[in-house]
Design a protein around this motif. Structure first.
Motif, PDB file in Angstrom:
ATOM      1  N   ASP A   1      35.429  45.344  31.154  1.00 39.05           N
ATOM      2  CA  ASP A   1      36.416  44.909  32.153  1.00 39.05           C
ATOM      3  C   ASP A   1      37.830  45.093  31.628  1.00 39.05           C
ATOM      4  O   ASP A   1      38.736  45.487  32.368  1.00 39.05           O
ATOM      5  CB  ASP A   1      36.188  43.434  32.523  1.00 39.05           C
ATOM      6  CG  ASP A   1      34.910  43.253  33.340  1.00 39.05           C
ATOM      7  OD1 ASP A   1      34.403  44.267  33.886  1.00 39.05           O
ATOM      8  OD2 ASP A   1      34.420  42.105  33.414  1.00 39.05           O
TER       9      ASP A   1
ATOM     10  N   GLU B   1      38.821  47.321  29.423  1.00 38.03           N
ATOM     11  CA  GLU B   1      39.110  48.749  29.361  1.00 38.03           C
ATOM     12  C   GLU B   1      39.425  49.303  30.746  1.00 38.03           C
ATOM     13  O   GLU B   1      40.238  50.224  30.869  1.00 38.03           O
ATOM     14  CB  GLU B   1      37.941  49.504  28.765  1.00 38.03           C
ATOM     15  CG  GLU B   1      37.764  49.266  27.286  1.00 38.03           C
ATOM     16  CD  GLU B   1      36.513  49.932  26.737  1.00 38.03           C
ATOM     17  OE1 GLU B   1      35.802  50.595  27.528  1.00 38.03           O
ATOM     18  OE2 GLU B   1      36.255  49.807  25.536  1.00 38.03           O
ATOM     19  N   GLN B   2      38.818  48.759  31.780  1.00 39.89           N
ATOM     20  CA  GLN B   2      39.041  49.244  33.132  1.00 39.89           C
ATOM     21  C   GLN B   2      40.396  48.813  33.682  1.00 39.89           C
ATOM     22  O   GLN B   2      40.938  49.441  34.574  1.00 39.89           O
ATOM     23  CB  GLN B   2      37.925  48.790  34.053  1.00 39.89           C
ATOM     24  CG  GLN B   2      36.595  49.474  33.786  1.00 39.89           C
ATOM     25  CD  GLN B   2      35.481  48.951  34.656  1.00 39.89           C
ATOM     26  OE1 GLN B   2      35.686  48.000  35.422  1.00 39.89           O
ATOM     27  NE2 GLN B   2      34.317  49.562  34.548  1.00 39.89           N
ATOM     28  N   GLU B   3      40.933  47.746  33.163  1.00 44.19           N
ATOM     29  CA  GLU B   3      42.231  47.252  33.677  1.00 44.19           C
ATOM     30  C   GLU B   3      43.389  48.057  33.234  1.00 44.19           C
ATOM     31  O   GLU B   3      43.564  48.879  32.549  1.00 44.19           O
ATOM     32  CB  GLU B   3      42.447  45.803  33.253  1.00 44.19           C
ATOM     33  CG  GLU B   3      41.509  44.868  33.958  1.00 44.19           C
ATOM     34  CD  GLU B   3      41.706  43.426  33.503  1.00 44.19           C
ATOM     35  OE1 GLU B   3      42.482  43.173  32.557  1.00 44.19           O
ATOM     36  OE2 GLU B   3      41.087  42.562  34.078  1.00 44.19           O
TER      37      GLU B   3
END
Length: 85
Positions: free
Chosen positions: A81, A83-85
């Motif tokens: 999560d 890394e996705q932000e």
């Protein structure tokens, strides 16, 4: 005389070591079982005490692995999560 491959002697040596380890493990298990049987003849409640102690260890190990897997999966999800932000 046929030449040997380099790994052949290591494999044979490893098999011999493994069989020795299994033999020692079986000997220890039979020895411990015999000791428990002898002590149980003198103290009949000894077997129940071992059962309670084994249950306690099982309970602790079960929670350790359960929570460890759950928390590891949760930490991995949190990293994804972030890394996705």
């Amino acid at each position: 005389m046929t030449p040997r491959l380099p790994g052949e002697s290591r494999k044979e040596k490893q098999k011999a070591q493994d069989s020795g380890t299994w033999l020692a493990l079986v000997f220890v298990l039979f020895s411990v079982g015999g000791f428990i049987a002898l002590v149980s003849l003198i103290l009949p409640d000894f077997a129940m005490m071992l059962l309670v102690v084994a249950g306690l260890f099982f309970f602790i190990a079960f929670h350790y692995f359960t929570w460890g897997r759950w928390l590891t999966a949760r930490v991995e999800r949190m990293k994804l999560d972030e890394e996705q932000e």
